[in-house]
Motif scaffolding. Structure first.
Motif, PDB file in Angstrom:
ATOM      1  N   ILE A  72       0.843  -1.206   0.000  1.00  0.00           N
ATOM      2  CA  ILE A  72       0.000   0.000   0.000  1.00  0.00           C
ATOM      3  C   ILE A  72       0.874   1.249   0.000  1.00  0.00           C
ATOM      4  CG2 ILE A  72      -1.687   1.330   1.329  1.00  0.00           C
ATOM      5  CD1 ILE A  72      -2.817  -1.413   2.270  1.00  0.00           C
ATOM      6  N   ALA A  73       1.902   1.271   0.826  1.00  0.00           N
ATOM      7  CA  ALA A  73       2.802   2.431   0.896  1.00  0.00           C
ATOM      8  C   ALA A  73       3.542   2.630  -0.422  1.00  0.00           C
ATOM      9  CB  ALA A  73       3.796   2.260   2.041  1.00  0.00           C
ATOM     10  N   ALA A  74       4.001   1.537  -1.038  1.00  0.00           N
ATOM     11  CA  ALA A  74       4.735   1.644  -2.300  1.00  0.00           C
ATOM     12  C   ALA A  74       3.845   2.187  -3.416  1.00  0.00           C
ATOM     13  CB  ALA A  74       5.312   0.285  -2.691  1.00  0.00           C
ATOM     14  N   LEU A  75       2.612   1.707  -3.484  1.00  0.00           N
ATOM     15  CA  LEU A  75       1.706   2.209  -4.518  1.00  0.00           C
ATOM     16  C   LEU A  75       1.280   3.638  -4.225  1.00  0.00           C
ATOM     17  CD1 LEU A  75      -0.486  -0.917  -5.339  1.00  0.00           C
ATOM     18  CD2 LEU A  75       1.605  -0.126  -6.425  1.00  0.00           C
ATOM     19  N   ASP A  76       1.071   3.946  -2.959  1.00  0.00           N
ATOM     20  CA  ASP A  76       0.735   5.316  -2.578  1.00  0.00           C
ATOM     21  C   ASP A  76       1.849   6.277  -2.999  1.00  0.00           C
ATOM     22  OD1 ASP A  76      -1.045   7.217  -1.218  1.00  0.00           O
ATOM     23  OD2 ASP A  76       0.626   7.390   0.207  1.00  0.00           O
ATOM     24  N   ALA A  77       3.097   5.868  -2.857  1.00  0.00           N
ATOM     25  CA  ALA A  77       4.228   6.708  -3.269  1.00  0.00           C
ATOM     26  C   ALA A  77       4.208   6.978  -4.770  1.00  0.00           C
ATOM     27  CB  ALA A  77       5.553   6.051  -2.860  1.00  0.00           C
ATOM     28  N   ARG A  78       3.580   6.085  -5.533  1.00  0.00           N
ATOM     29  CA  ARG A  78       3.447   6.257  -6.987  1.00  0.00           C
ATOM     30  C   ARG A  78       2.171   7.026  -7.349  1.00  0.00           C
ATOM     31  NH1 ARG A  78       5.443   1.750 -10.624  1.00  0.00           N
ATOM     32  NH2 ARG A  78       7.076   0.660  -9.476  1.00  0.00           N
ATOM     33  N   GLY A  79       1.366   7.353  -6.337  1.00  0.00           N
ATOM     34  CA  GLY A  79       0.102   8.037  -6.594  1.00  0.00           C
ATOM     35  C   GLY A  79      -1.011   7.095  -7.019  1.00  0.00           C
ATOM     36  N   ILE A  80      -0.866   5.804  -6.693  1.00  0.00           N
ATOM     37  CA  ILE A  80      -1.849   4.791  -7.072  1.00  0.00           C
ATOM     38  C   ILE A  80      -2.536   4.284  -5.811  1.00  0.00           C
ATOM     39  CG2 ILE A  80      -2.186   2.524  -8.131  1.00  0.00           C
ATOM     40  CD1 ILE A  80       0.422   3.039  -9.721  1.00  0.00           C
ATOM     41  N   GLY A  81      -3.850   4.321  -5.800  1.00  0.00           N
ATOM     42  CA  GLY A  81      -4.605   3.818  -4.663  1.00  0.00           C
ATOM     43  C   GLY A  81      -4.726   2.304  -4.692  1.00  0.00           C
ATOM     44  N   VAL A  82      -5.129   1.725  -3.580  1.00  0.00           N
ATOM     45  CA  VAL A  82      -5.329   0.284  -3.456  1.00  0.00           C
ATOM     46  C   VAL A  82      -6.688   0.056  -2.811  1.00  0.00           C
ATOM     47  CG1 VAL A  82      -4.517  -1.861  -2.389  1.00  0.00           C
ATOM     48  CG2 VAL A  82      -2.864  -0.160  -3.170  1.00  0.00           C
ATOM     49  N   GLU A  83      -7.481  -0.813  -3.425  1.00  0.00           N
ATOM     50  CA  GLU A  83      -8.762  -1.224  -2.861  1.00  0.00           C
ATOM     51  C   GLU A  83      -8.748  -2.735  -2.758  1.00  0.00           C
ATOM     52  OE1 GLU A  83     -11.192   0.655  -1.696  1.00  0.00           O
ATOM     53  OE2 GLU A  83     -10.256   2.530  -2.318  1.00  0.00           O
ATOM     54  N   ALA A  84      -8.751  -3.273  -1.552  1.00  0.00           N
ATOM     55  CA  ALA A  84      -8.740  -4.724  -1.354  1.00  0.00           C
ATOM     56  C   ALA A  84     -10.116  -5.213  -0.939  1.00  0.00           C
ATOM     57  CB  ALA A  84      -7.707  -5.104  -0.295  1.00  0.00           C
ATOM     58  N   MET A  85     -10.479  -6.380  -1.465  1.00  0.00           N
ATOM     59  CA  MET A  85     -11.760  -7.013  -1.161  1.00  0.00           C
ATOM     60  C   MET A  85     -11.639  -8.474  -1.558  1.00  0.00           C
ATOM     61  SD  MET A  85     -13.754  -5.114  -4.298  1.00  0.00           S
ATOM     62  CE  MET A  85     -12.975  -3.576  -3.863  1.00  0.00           C
ATOM     63  N   ASP A  86     -12.664  -9.273  -1.297  1.00  0.00           N
ATOM     64  CA  ASP A  86     -12.581 -10.667  -1.748  1.00  0.00           C
ATOM     65  C   ASP A  86     -12.607 -10.678  -3.280  1.00  0.00           C
ATOM     66  OD1 ASP A  86     -15.375 -11.631  -2.791  1.00  0.00           O
ATOM     67  OD2 ASP A  86     -15.834 -10.575  -0.926  1.00  0.00           O
ATOM     68  N   SER A  87     -12.113 -11.742  -3.878  1.00  0.00           N
ATOM     69  CA  SER A  87     -11.949 -11.786  -5.337  1.00  0.00           C
ATOM     70  C   SER A  87     -13.272 -11.723  -6.091  1.00  0.00           C
ATOM     71  CB  SER A  87     -11.157 -13.022  -5.754  1.00  0.00           C
ATOM     72  OG  SER A  87      -9.813 -12.887  -5.361  1.00  0.00           O
ATOM     73  N   ARG A  88     -14.333 -12.278  -5.533  1.00  0.00           N
ATOM     74  CA  ARG A  88     -15.639 -12.180  -6.196  1.00  0.00           C
ATOM     75  C   ARG A  88     -16.078 -10.722  -6.282  1.00  0.00           C
ATOM     76  NH1 ARG A  88     -15.771 -16.865  -3.310  1.00  0.00           N
ATOM     77  NH2 ARG A  88     -16.418 -18.711  -4.447  1.00  0.00           N
ATOM     78  N   ALA A  89     -15.966 -10.009  -5.179  1.00  0.00           N
ATOM     79  CA  ALA A  89     -16.345  -8.596  -5.161  1.00  0.00           C
ATOM     80  C   ALA A  89     -15.446  -7.784  -6.089  1.00  0.00           C
ATOM     81  CB  ALA A  89     -16.274  -8.052  -3.735  1.00  0.00           C
ATOM     82  N   ALA A  90     -14.166  -8.116  -6.131  1.00  0.00           N
ATOM     83  CA  ALA A  90     -13.240  -7.382  -7.012  1.00  0.00           C
ATOM     84  C   ALA A  90     -13.605  -7.598  -8.476  1.00  0.00           C
ATOM     85  CB  ALA A  90     -11.806  -7.813  -6.736  1.00  0.00           C
ATOM     86  N   ALA A  91     -14.003  -8.817  -8.842  1.00  0.00           N
ATOM     87  CA  ALA A  91     -14.404  -9.090 -10.225  1.00  0.00           C
ATOM     88  C   ALA A  91     -15.648  -8.281 -10.591  1.00  0.00           C
ATOM     89  CB  ALA A  91     -14.652 -10.586 -10.424  1.00  0.00           C
ATOM     90  N   ARG A  92     -16.605  -8.200  -9.668  1.00  0.00           N
ATOM     91  CA  ARG A  92     -17.807  -7.393  -9.925  1.00  0.00           C
ATOM     92  C   ARG A  92     -17.456  -5.909 -10.006  1.00  0.00           C
ATOM     93  NH1 ARG A  92     -19.788 -11.011  -6.076  1.00  0.00           N
ATOM     94  NH2 ARG A  92     -19.650  -9.441  -4.453  1.00  0.00           N
ATOM     95  N   ALA A  93     -16.614  -5.443  -9.089  1.00  0.00           N
ATOM     96  CA  ALA A  93     -16.215  -4.032  -9.086  1.00  0.00           C
ATOM     97  C   ALA A  93     -15.478  -3.682 -10.377  1.00  0.00           C
ATOM     98  CB  ALA A  93     -15.348  -3.732  -7.866  1.00  0.00           C
ATOM     99  N   TRP A  94     -14.615  -4.592 -10.849  1.00  0.00           N
ATOM    100  CA  TRP A  94     -13.904  -4.380 -12.113  1.00  0.00           C
ATOM    101  C   TRP A  94     -14.909  -4.062 -13.227  1.00  0.00           C
ATOM    102  CZ3 TRP A  94      -9.397  -3.565 -14.489  1.00  0.00           C
ATOM    103  CH2 TRP A  94      -9.334  -3.794 -15.863  1.00  0.00           C
ATOM    104  N   SER A  95     -15.908  -4.909 -13.352  1.00  0.00           N
ATOM    105  CA  SER A  95     -16.880  -4.733 -14.428  1.00  0.00           C
ATOM    106  C   SER A  95     -17.624  -3.407 -14.316  1.00  0.00           C
ATOM    107  CB  SER A  95     -17.871  -5.904 -14.441  1.00  0.00           C
ATOM    108  OG  SER A  95     -17.185  -7.104 -14.722  1.00  0.00           O
TER     109      SER A  95
END
Length: 121
Positions: free
Chosen positions: A82-105
Motif C-alpha cells: 500500500i505504501a509503495a503504490l501510494d508513493a506512486r500516486g496509485i490507490g489500493v482497494e482490497a476485497m474478496d476476489s468475487r467482489a473485485a471481479a464485480r467491481a472491475w466490471s
C-alpha cells in the motif's frame, strides 16, 4: 437518454469452479489492465509486492487504483505494498476476489482507468 459505449478491454464473464471466465478463457488468477488479461501465479497475499504487480504498474498513464481480489475472503493488502503504490500516486482497494471481479466490471463500464489483481477463489 444517451448511452455511453462500454469501455474496451477484458470482461469478467462469470466465476467458475476453476476460476474467472474472462473473454472466453478461464484463469485461476488474473491480472487485468484496461486492454488485456494475463494469467497470474500470485504469492500468498501477505507476500504480495510491487514486483508481483509489475504489468499493472507499467501502465501509461498509471492506473487510478488497483483492485486487489484477496481470494475467497476479504483481507487487507500488505502495508508495504500500500505504501509503495501510494508513493506512486496509485490507490489500493482490497476485497474478496468475487467482489473485485464485480467491481472491475462496474468501474470499467464507467470508463475508469484501473487495474486489478484477482487471486484464486
Amino acid at each position: 437518454m444517451k448511452r455511453t459505449p462500454p469501455a474496451a478491454g477484458p470482461v469478467v464473464q462469470r466465476l467458475t469452479a476453476s476460476g474467472f471466465a474472462i473473454d472466453g478463457a478461464v484463469h485461476r488468477a488474473a491480472l487485468l489492465t484496461p486492454d488485456r488479461v494475463l494469467s497470474w501465479s500470485p504469492p500468498p497475499l501477505a507476500e504480495l509486492s510491487e514486483e508481483d504487480l509489475a504489468p499493472l504498474l507499467a501502465l501509461d498513464p498509471a492506473p487510478e487504483f488497483v483492485l486487489i481480489g484477496a481470494g475467497p475472503r476479504h483481507a487487507f493488502a500488505p502495508p508495504a505494498l500500500i505504501a509503495a503504490l501510494d508513493a506512486r500516486g496509485i490507490g489500493v482497494e482490497a476485497m474478496d476476489s468475487r467482489a473485485a471481479a464485480r467491481a472491475w466490471s462496474l468501474l470499467r463500464a464507467e470508463g475508469r482507468w484501473i487495474a486489478a489483481a484477482l487471486m484464486p477463489l
